[in-house]
Design an enzyme around this catalytic site. Structure first.
Site, PDB file in Angstrom:
ATOM      1  N   HIS A 278      71.011  80.055  41.183  1.00 44.73           N
ATOM      2  CA  HIS A 278      71.906  79.778  42.303  1.00 44.73           C
ATOM      3  C   HIS A 278      71.099  79.741  43.599  1.00 44.73           C
ATOM      4  O   HIS A 278      70.139  80.497  43.771  1.00 44.73           O
ATOM      5  CB  HIS A 278      72.974  80.879  42.399  1.00 44.73           C
ATOM      6  N   ASN A 280      71.769  78.864  48.098  1.00 50.27           N
ATOM      7  CA  ASN A 280      72.592  78.413  49.216  1.00 50.27           C
ATOM      8  C   ASN A 280      71.744  78.503  50.479  1.00 50.27           C
ATOM      9  O   ASN A 280      71.106  79.532  50.731  1.00 50.27           O
ATOM     10  CB  ASN A 280      73.852  79.266  49.377  1.00 50.27           C
ATOM     11  N   TYR A 281      71.731  77.427  51.262  1.00 49.62           N
ATOM     12  CA  TYR A 281      71.053  77.438  52.563  1.00 49.62           C
ATOM     13  C   TYR A 281      71.994  76.818  53.587  1.00 49.62           C
ATOM     14  O   TYR A 281      72.603  75.769  53.323  1.00 49.62           O
ATOM     15  CB  TYR A 281      69.712  76.695  52.491  1.00 49.62           C
ATOM     16  N   ARG A 282      72.133  77.490  54.748  1.00 49.00           N
ATOM     17  CA  ARG A 282      73.121  77.035  55.725  1.00 49.00           C
ATOM     18  C   ARG A 282      72.694  77.392  57.150  1.00 49.00           C
ATOM     19  O   ARG A 282      71.906  78.318  57.368  1.00 49.00           O
ATOM     20  CB  ARG A 282      74.494  77.638  55.429  1.00 49.00           C
ATOM     21  N   GLY A 426      91.354  77.618  52.609  1.00 54.15           N
ATOM     22  CA  GLY A 426      91.931  76.368  52.166  1.00 54.15           C
ATOM     23  C   GLY A 426      90.907  75.275  51.955  1.00 54.15           C
ATOM     24  O   GLY A 426      91.197  74.096  52.151  1.00 54.15           O
ATOM     25  N   GLY A 427      89.703  75.653  51.561  1.00 52.54           N
ATOM     26  CA  GLY A 427      88.651  74.661  51.330  1.00 52.54           C
ATOM     27  C   GLY A 427      88.914  73.828  50.093  1.00 52.54           C
ATOM     28  O   GLY A 427      89.903  74.028  49.376  1.00 52.54           O
ATOM     29  N   ARG A 428      88.027  72.884  49.824  1.00 48.94           N
ATOM     30  CA  ARG A 428      88.193  71.988  48.679  1.00 48.94           C
ATOM     31  C   ARG A 428      87.998  72.788  47.399  1.00 48.94           C
ATOM     32  O   ARG A 428      86.889  73.231  47.082  1.00 48.94           O
ATOM     33  CB  ARG A 428      87.196  70.840  48.757  1.00 48.94           C
ATOM     34  N   GLU A 430      87.890  72.227  44.144  1.00 45.57           N
ATOM     35  CA  GLU A 430      86.960  71.815  43.095  1.00 45.57           C
ATOM     36  C   GLU A 430      85.526  72.172  43.467  1.00 45.57           C
ATOM     37  O   GLU A 430      84.723  72.542  42.605  1.00 45.57           O
ATOM     38  CB  GLU A 430      87.087  70.315  42.829  1.00 45.57           C
ATOM     39  N   SER A 431      85.193  72.054  44.747  1.00 51.04           N
ATOM     40  CA  SER A 431      83.846  72.406  45.188  1.00 51.04           C
ATOM     41  C   SER A 431      83.626  73.914  45.122  1.00 51.04           C
ATOM     42  O   SER A 431      82.544  74.388  44.748  1.00 51.04           O
ATOM     43  CB  SER A 431      83.610  71.898  46.617  1.00 51.04           C
TER      44      SER A 431
END
Length: 468
Positions: A278, A280-282, A426-428, A430-431
């Protein structure tokens, strides 16, 4: 004398007496009903001891169809265990008995409700209901799937701005990782789904591989969003929320503007000897003076191969040391602490690096650090998969892998900030749910066999070690 409770209402001593009397009277009614029912049940039980009675199973209305449901018939029960009696069961239910029970329960409930209005000690934490309201206000609205992602998702027109550079860097990283994974799999390809937000406030590009030869499920998701959030909700995005709010100088109730560009990924291989990975970069920004970088890469093997762990951790130590000798030990410890499944007392995997609120030096330097970490994902991970993708494995080893995936799902659904924030905001969907494995397993009180390979790695899940 009157007292005040959390909602600001006042309660008199008379109200407390009413509550006490109601609870007492309800208890009397309830006890009486229980005694009567107990006597009737005893009589009914005695009446069933000498006559055979065939039980009629009740089948629940289950929506899912074609599921085999097996009930034991009376004939399948040994004769000595069959219920017998001299006459059929008689069910006696006088009207006043259930009424008494209902009245008693209602009075107890009324008494309890009144007593709960008494003064409670104040808690500094925010109640779940308040947080739900905050996330409802924050909800990301107007998500629309599109056939193709726009060339630029963000609104910033300046190609040299950090917003645009971050988006472009993450998109390059997405392409690089997906190409490396497709080459390793040899058969499956990533499917791309693009989505946008109303009013041009951003969107994303989700790339997911399913049913591959090597990977059961793999996803690399990009999102670029601009919006506002309630001040109290900022704490879900950063532990330094009070500092940022003070810096912003917002009036009470004034929303917090934000921009975020993020690339997240998870890889679930089929072979138990190939670890899950896994990253994640933000980049998160409130205004030009309040911003931070966050992210990391971590690995979750089901079986321990020390050479693999030395390789993976060694790659990220080399990257970290290039920028700061303190980065790797600090970020490795942070990963061990963040990926802890608290209710199990064990880590999700064997760590890697994890950092948040990183803004202690100029943004260009931190931008390059994140870019180098992202670009080294294939270097750190793919050779390990190539080494083990053709290893043979037993049914028991596959079972252990599925048990560890169950732990993975537990962490993501209970503790992972990104998953929880996305679901609440309330994000997408499926993502967000892309990170969850397609198959997992839970067994009651499973314990690895003493001296087994499963116990060997479990000791590291319980007490994280150092690999470089």
């Amino acid at each position: 004398m009157q007292t005040e409770h959390l909602l600001g209402r006042r309660e008199s001593p008379a109200a407390a007496k009413v509550a006490a009397y109601a609870a007492l009277l309800g208890a009397v009614f309830g006890l009486t009903a229980a005694l009567v029912n107990s006597n009737l049940s005893t009589a009914n039980y005695a009446a069933t001891r000498t006559t055979g009675v065939t039980a009629q199973p009740h089948v629940a209305n289950i929506p899912r169809q074609n599921l085999p449901v097996v009930f034991a018939s009376q004939e399948s029960v040994p004769a000595e265990n069959q219920i017998r009696g001299t006459e059929p069961v008689i069910q006696v239910s006088p009207v006043w008995t259930p009424l008494a029970a209902i009245c008693g329960a209602c009075m107890v409930a009324v008494g309890s409700a009144v007593m709960k209005l008494r003064r409670q000690p104040k808690s500094p934490s925010v109640s779940p209901m308040v947080w739900d309201d905050l996330f409802t206000t924050l909800a990301i609205e107007g998500i629309e799937d599109v056939k193709q992602a726009p060339t630029t998702i963000g609104k910033d027109a300046d190609p040299n701005s950090l917003h645009r550079r971050m988006e472009e860097m993450l998109r390059r990283g997405q392409d690089k990782v997906c190409a490396a994974i497709e080459a390793c799999d040899g058969e499956a390809k990533f499917k791309s789904d693009a989505w946008t937000l109303k009013d041009g406030n951003g969107g994303g590009l989700s790339r997911v591989m399913a049913n591959g030869k090597i990977w059961e499920k793999a996803g690399v998701n990009l999102s670029v969003i601009r919006g506002t959030m309630p001040q109290a909700a900022l704490g879900a995005a950063t532990e330094k929320a009070p500092v940022y709010l003070q810096n912003l100088g917002l009036k009470p109730g004034e929303p917090v503007p934000f921009f975020v560009a993020s690339l997240s990924c998870v890889m679930h291989p089929r072979n138990p000897h190939c670890p899950t990975m896994h990253f994640n970069y933000r980049y998160f920004e409130l205004d030009k003076n309040n911003w931070w970088f966050a992210g990391g890469t971590d690995i979750t093997p089901a079986y321990l191969d020390m050479d693999d762990m030395k390789h993976f951790h060694g790659i990220y130590k080399t990257v970290c040391d290039k920028y700061d000798k303190d980065f790797y030990p600090k970020f490795k410890k942070w990963a061990d602490e963040y990926f802890l499944i608290k209710h199990r007392g064990e880590t999700r995997g064997l760590g890697g690096i994890f950092f948040d609120d990183l803004n202690d030096r100029d943004p260009d330097t931190l931008f390059r650090f994140c870019e180098e970490c992202l670009n080294n994902v294939p270097t750190a991970y793919v050779p390990i998969v190539e080494k083990h993708k053709n290893d043979s494995f037993t049914e028991e080893q596959k079972r252990w892998q599925l048990l560890r995936r169950g732990r993975y799902a537990e962490f993501n659904m209970i503790y992972d900030r990104g998953t929880i924030f996305g679901l609440k905001a309330g994000g997408r969907i499926e993502s967000i749910m892309m990170t969850i494995p397609e198959m997992a397993r839970w067994e009651y009180n499973h314990q690895p066999a003493p001296g087994s390979e499963e116990e060997k790695i479990m000791k590291l899940f319980k007490t994280p070690g150092n690999f470089v």
